[in-house]
Design a protein around this motif. Structure first.
Motif, mmCIF file in Angstrom:
data_model
loop_
_atom_site.group_PDB
_atom_site.id
_atom_site.type_symbol
_atom_site.label_atom_id
_atom_site.label_comp_id
_atom_site.label_asym_id
_atom_site.label_seq_id
_atom_site.Cartn_x
_atom_site.Cartn_y
_atom_site.Cartn_z
ATOM 1 N N ALA A 133 0.842 -1.200 0.000
ATOM 2 C CA ALA A 133 0.000 0.000 0.000
ATOM 3 C C ALA A 133 0.876 1.249 0.000
ATOM 4 C CB ALA A 133 -0.936 -0.011 1.212
ATOM 5 N N LEU A 134 1.938 1.235 0.805
ATOM 6 C CA LEU A 134 2.855 2.369 0.844
ATOM 7 C C LEU A 134 3.520 2.561 -0.518
ATOM 8 C CD1 LEU A 134 4.274 4.611 2.433
ATOM 9 C CD2 LEU A 134 5.990 2.926 3.101
ATOM 10 N N ALA A 135 3.946 1.461 -1.151
ATOM 11 C CA ALA A 135 4.575 1.556 -2.470
ATOM 12 C C ALA A 135 3.607 2.157 -3.482
ATOM 13 C CB ALA A 135 5.042 0.179 -2.934
ATOM 14 N N SER A 136 2.364 1.739 -3.415
ATOM 15 C CA SER A 136 1.350 2.280 -4.320
ATOM 16 C C SER A 136 1.187 3.786 -4.115
ATOM 17 C CB SER A 136 0.015 1.564 -4.091
ATOM 18 O OG SER A 136 -1.005 2.180 -4.833
ATOM 19 N N CYS A 137 1.102 4.198 -2.870
ATOM 20 C CA CYS A 137 0.935 5.628 -2.570
ATOM 21 C C CYS A 137 2.200 6.418 -2.906
ATOM 22 C CB CYS A 137 0.548 5.822 -1.104
ATOM 23 S SG CYS A 137 -1.125 5.219 -0.740
ATOM 24 N N MET A 138 3.367 5.846 -2.653
ATOM 25 C CA MET A 138 4.629 6.525 -2.996
ATOM 26 C C MET A 138 4.727 6.749 -4.501
ATOM 27 S SD MET A 138 6.858 7.277 -0.462
ATOM 28 C CE MET A 138 8.521 7.156 -1.089
ATOM 29 N N SER A 139 4.244 5.782 -5.298
ATOM 30 C CA SER A 139 4.347 5.902 -6.753
ATOM 31 C C SER A 139 3.510 7.059 -7.287
ATOM 32 C CB SER A 139 3.934 4.598 -7.434
ATOM 33 O OG SER A 139 2.540 4.398 -7.326
ATOM 34 N N ARG A 140 2.560 7.538 -6.493
ATOM 35 C CA ARG A 140 1.693 8.639 -6.915
ATOM 36 C C ARG A 140 2.299 10.017 -6.625
ATOM 37 N NH1 ARG A 140 -3.723 5.635 -4.638
ATOM 38 N NH2 ARG A 140 -3.447 3.831 -5.985
ATOM 39 N N LEU A 141 3.384 10.042 -5.862
ATOM 40 C CA LEU A 141 4.064 11.313 -5.572
ATOM 41 C C LEU A 141 4.901 11.738 -6.779
ATOM 42 C CD1 LEU A 141 5.399 10.667 -1.953
ATOM 43 C CD2 LEU A 141 3.342 11.916 -2.607
ATOM 44 N N GLU A 142 5.121 13.038 -6.915
ATOM 45 C CA GLU A 142 6.001 13.531 -7.972
ATOM 46 C C GLU A 142 7.407 12.984 -7.738
ATOM 47 O OE1 GLU A 142 5.808 17.794 -8.533
ATOM 48 O OE2 GLU A 142 3.720 17.778 -7.856
ATOM 49 N N GLY A 143 8.154 12.799 -8.829
ATOM 50 C CA GLY A 143 9.464 12.155 -8.771
ATOM 51 C C GLY A 143 10.424 12.718 -7.739
ATOM 52 N N LEU A 144 10.643 14.037 -7.764
ATOM 53 C CA LEU A 144 11.595 14.634 -6.826
ATOM 54 C C LEU A 144 11.067 14.593 -5.398
ATOM 55 C CD1 LEU A 144 12.928 17.674 -8.880
ATOM 56 C CD2 LEU A 144 14.131 15.551 -8.326
ATOM 57 N N HIS A 145 9.765 14.728 -5.238
ATOM 58 C CA HIS A 145 9.170 14.642 -3.896
ATOM 59 C C HIS A 145 9.353 13.225 -3.352
ATOM 60 C CE1 HIS A 145 6.245 18.251 -4.658
ATOM 61 N NE2 HIS A 145 7.460 18.457 -5.135
ATOM 62 N N ARG A 146 9.124 12.226 -4.210
ATOM 63 C CA ARG A 146 9.296 10.817 -3.818
ATOM 64 C C ARG A 146 10.758 10.556 -3.440
ATOM 65 N NH1 ARG A 146 7.157 8.682 -8.034
ATOM 66 N NH2 ARG A 146 9.083 8.462 -9.200
ATOM 67 N N GLN A 147 11.673 11.128 -4.224
ATOM 68 C CA GLN A 147 13.095 10.933 -3.947
ATOM 69 C C GLN A 147 13.471 11.545 -2.590
ATOM 70 O OE1 GLN A 147 15.678 12.465 -7.022
ATOM 71 N NE2 GLN A 147 17.514 11.721 -6.020
ATOM 72 N N ALA A 148 12.975 12.749 -2.312
ATOM 73 C CA ALA A 148 13.262 13.400 -1.025
ATOM 74 C C ALA A 148 12.707 12.573 0.131
ATOM 75 C CB ALA A 148 12.670 14.807 -1.007
ATOM 76 N N MET A 149 11.480 12.058 -0.030
ATOM 77 C CA MET A 149 10.854 11.223 1.015
ATOM 78 C C MET A 149 11.675 9.953 1.236
ATOM 79 S SD MET A 149 7.723 12.426 2.065
ATOM 80 C CE MET A 149 6.777 10.973 2.408
ATOM 81 N N ALA A 150 12.075 9.315 0.147
ATOM 82 C CA ALA A 150 12.831 8.063 0.264
ATOM 83 C C ALA A 150 14.163 8.291 0.970
ATOM 84 C CB ALA A 150 13.057 7.457 -1.126
ATOM 85 N N MET A 151 14.839 9.384 0.632
ATOM 86 C CA MET A 151 16.123 9.673 1.284
ATOM 87 C C MET A 151 15.931 9.918 2.777
ATOM 88 S SD MET A 151 18.510 11.957 -1.140
ATOM 89 C CE MET A 151 17.740 12.418 -2.659
ATOM 90 N N ALA A 152 14.868 10.643 3.117
ATOM 91 C CA ALA A 152 14.638 10.985 4.519
ATOM 92 C C ALA A 152 14.213 9.768 5.341
ATOM 93 C CB ALA A 152 13.587 12.085 4.630
ATOM 94 N N PHE A 153 13.321 8.959 4.815
ATOM 95 C CA PHE A 153 12.738 7.907 5.643
ATOM 96 C C PHE A 153 13.315 6.523 5.412
ATOM 97 C CE2 PHE A 153 9.609 11.318 5.602
ATOM 98 C CZ PHE A 153 9.475 11.512 6.962
#
Length: 193
Positions: A133-153
């Protein structure tokens, strides 16, 4: 001794023990996952020596950051794969400053594979329903926003480290992460309903 077919709970147990600096658990975790993680790094980097370097750096990172792993956010293999992925991309950028990494397409491929019901190597990451479910929701974020989230968390970087890594103002990164968390919360709430 670890077996080839590992379940998520065993990996979680080893990560919890590694967080307490249990060297035996770290050895089991390494033995059980290093081949898959090396193959993943090799797929990105192509050169064996670079993949070996990234694998070593990644396991140092896993040893140092096992305490920050949160089972509710990602399956153990997903968390470790994200560390390997980030280290591999960091190495590519260090080796060739002009390299352009198509992280958006790479991320989308990973996200689609994680959501797929087909049996694929990515499916073998043993994701839990929550992680899917998290992967599905993450895929809906804009690319750079997703990248920033992934780096942080997933990579456990501070906001200032993410800003430095992405060459962006810290205020922008904080805003993206805050908005990303809001979007994830909304998306996950909808999926639960």
């Amino acid at each position: 001794m670890p077996t080839a077919a590992l379940d998520t709970s065993q990996l979680q147990n080893w990560l919890a023990a590694v967080a307490r600096k249990d060297a035996q658990a770290f050895k089991f975790l390494y033995d059980a996952t290093s081949a898959k993680l090396f193959g993943f790094a090799l797929r990105i980097l192509v050169k064996r020596e670079l993949a070996e370097e990234v694998l070593q750096e990644s396991f140092v990172n896993i040893w140092n950051n096992a305490g920050s792993y949160q089972a509710g956010l990602a399956a153990p293999m997903t968390w470790m794969t994200t560390i390997v992925r980030n280290r591999a991309f960091d190495l590519l950028r260090r080796v060739d400053h002009d390299v352009e990494i198509d992280a958006d397409n790479f991320d989308m491929g990973i996200m689609q594979a994680m959501e797929s019901t087909e049996t694929t190597p990515a499916r073998a990451l043993e994701m839990t329903e929550d992680a899917k479910a998290l992967a599905s929701c993450m895929s809906r974020l804009e690319g750079l926003h997703r990248q920033a989230m992934a780096m942080a968390f997933f990579h456990d970087l501070s906001h200032s480290e993410v800003a430095d890594h992405m060459k962006l103002p810290i205020g922008t990164v904080k805003t993206w992460i805050r908005r990303g968390l809001d979007k994830l919360r909304t998306c996950l709430t909808r999926l639960e309903a």
